[in-house]
Design a protein around this motif. Structure first.
Motif, short mmCIF file in Angstrom:
data_model
loop_
_atom_site.label_atom_id
_atom_site.label_comp_id
_atom_site.label_asym_id
_atom_site.label_seq_id
_atom_site.Cartn_x
_atom_site.Cartn_y
_atom_site.Cartn_z
N VAL A 5 -7.98 36.18 20.20
CA VAL A 5 -7.62 37.31 19.34
C VAL A 5 -7.59 36.86 17.88
O VAL A 5 -8.09 37.55 16.99
CB VAL A 5 -6.26 37.91 19.75
CG1 VAL A 5 -5.79 38.96 18.77
CG2 VAL A 5 -6.34 38.46 21.16
N SER A 6 -6.98 35.68 17.63
CA SER A 6 -6.93 35.18 16.25
C SER A 6 -6.92 33.65 16.23
O SER A 6 -6.50 33.01 17.18
CB SER A 6 -5.71 35.72 15.52
OG SER A 6 -4.52 35.18 16.08
N LYS A 44 -11.66 35.59 24.85
CA LYS A 44 -10.24 35.94 24.97
C LYS A 44 -9.46 35.62 23.69
O LYS A 44 -8.26 35.89 23.61
CB LYS A 44 -9.59 35.21 26.15
CG LYS A 44 -10.31 35.38 27.48
CD LYS A 44 -10.26 36.79 27.98
CE LYS A 44 -10.94 36.87 29.35
NZ LYS A 44 -10.99 38.20 29.88
N LEU A 93 -4.39 34.22 22.18
CA LEU A 93 -5.33 34.80 23.12
C LEU A 93 -4.86 36.19 23.54
O LEU A 93 -3.72 36.57 23.28
CB LEU A 93 -5.49 33.86 24.31
CG LEU A 93 -5.84 32.41 23.89
CD1 LEU A 93 -5.92 31.52 25.10
CD2 LEU A 93 -7.10 32.36 23.07
N GLU A 94 -5.74 36.95 24.18
CA GLU A 94 -5.47 38.37 24.41
C GLU A 94 -4.23 38.66 25.25
O GLU A 94 -3.67 39.74 25.12
CB GLU A 94 -6.70 39.06 25.00
CG GLU A 94 -7.02 38.70 26.40
CD GLU A 94 -8.26 39.44 26.90
OE1 GLU A 94 -8.99 40.05 26.10
OE2 GLU A 94 -8.50 39.39 28.11
N ASP A 95 -3.79 37.74 26.07
CA ASP A 95 -2.56 37.99 26.84
C ASP A 95 -1.36 37.32 26.20
O ASP A 95 -0.33 37.10 26.82
CB ASP A 95 -2.73 37.55 28.30
CG ASP A 95 -2.86 36.04 28.45
OD1 ASP A 95 -3.01 35.33 27.42
OD2 ASP A 95 -2.79 35.55 29.59
N ASP A 96 -1.48 36.99 24.92
CA ASP A 96 -0.46 36.35 24.09
C ASP A 96 -0.25 34.87 24.42
O ASP A 96 0.71 34.26 23.97
CB ASP A 96 0.87 37.11 24.12
CG ASP A 96 1.67 36.88 22.84
OD1 ASP A 96 1.06 36.74 21.76
OD2 ASP A 96 2.92 36.81 22.92
#
Length: 161
Positions: free
Chosen positions: A154-155, A152, A105-108
């Motif tokens: 990312v991958s 949110k 997610l975007e905040d790792d």
């Protein structure tokens, strides 16, 4: 002003959750859901609130204080599977699909588990599901359901077979 009577109150039940907002440490809170859902039979699920229209959702922290959180800024809301529907309802000819995934997610934040859903034959790929899924996607990790904010992600990678 007349006093509010019990007949005008909406019965709610408390559910313990873990809430992860972007760039913050997870918080343990208590979410209150209705005993009767608007869109399906039975009680309301946390996903009903998260995929609803309310921008701010109330919860109670461990000290009994009210907290309002903005739904769109939630990265992950985790709850015991007993309080959440998970895969949702079948749409007639839809086929149940479960795919082991690893999400970044975007905040790792990292989430791993089974993405479970019903889709028509020929549209069962994770990519197809993500295009049409609701805002918060259930990912099952054992007896826990993580409601992941689709915006949110990312991958997505797939667990080893």
């Amino acid at each position: 002003m007349p006093a509010v009577t019990e007949e005008y109150r909406v019965p709610k039940r408390p559910i313990p959750i873990e809430l992860k907002l972007a760039w913050q440490h997870p918080k343990r809170l208590c979410l209150y859901v209705a005993e009767h859902a608007e869109k399906h039979t039975g009680g309301e699920y946390p996903s009903d609130l998260m995929n609803g229209v309310e921008r701010f959702i109330p919860a109670i922290d461990g000290d009994g204080r009210l907290m309002l959180f903005q739904r769109t800024e939630v990265v992950v809301l985790s709850v015991s599977a007993e309080h959440e529907n998970g895969a949702g309802e079948s749409g007639g000819e839809d086929v149940f699909t479960a795919v082991d995934v690893k999400l970044v997610l975007e905040d790792d934040t990292r989430v791993a588990g089974a993405m479970e859903y019903f889709r028509p034959q020929g549209q069962r790929r994770v990519q197809d599901y993500l295009k049409t899924a609701e805002q918060f996607i259930p990912v099952r990790e054992g007896e826990k359901i993580h409601l992941v904010n689709r915006d949110k992600i990312v991958s997505v990678s797939f667990a080893d077979s």
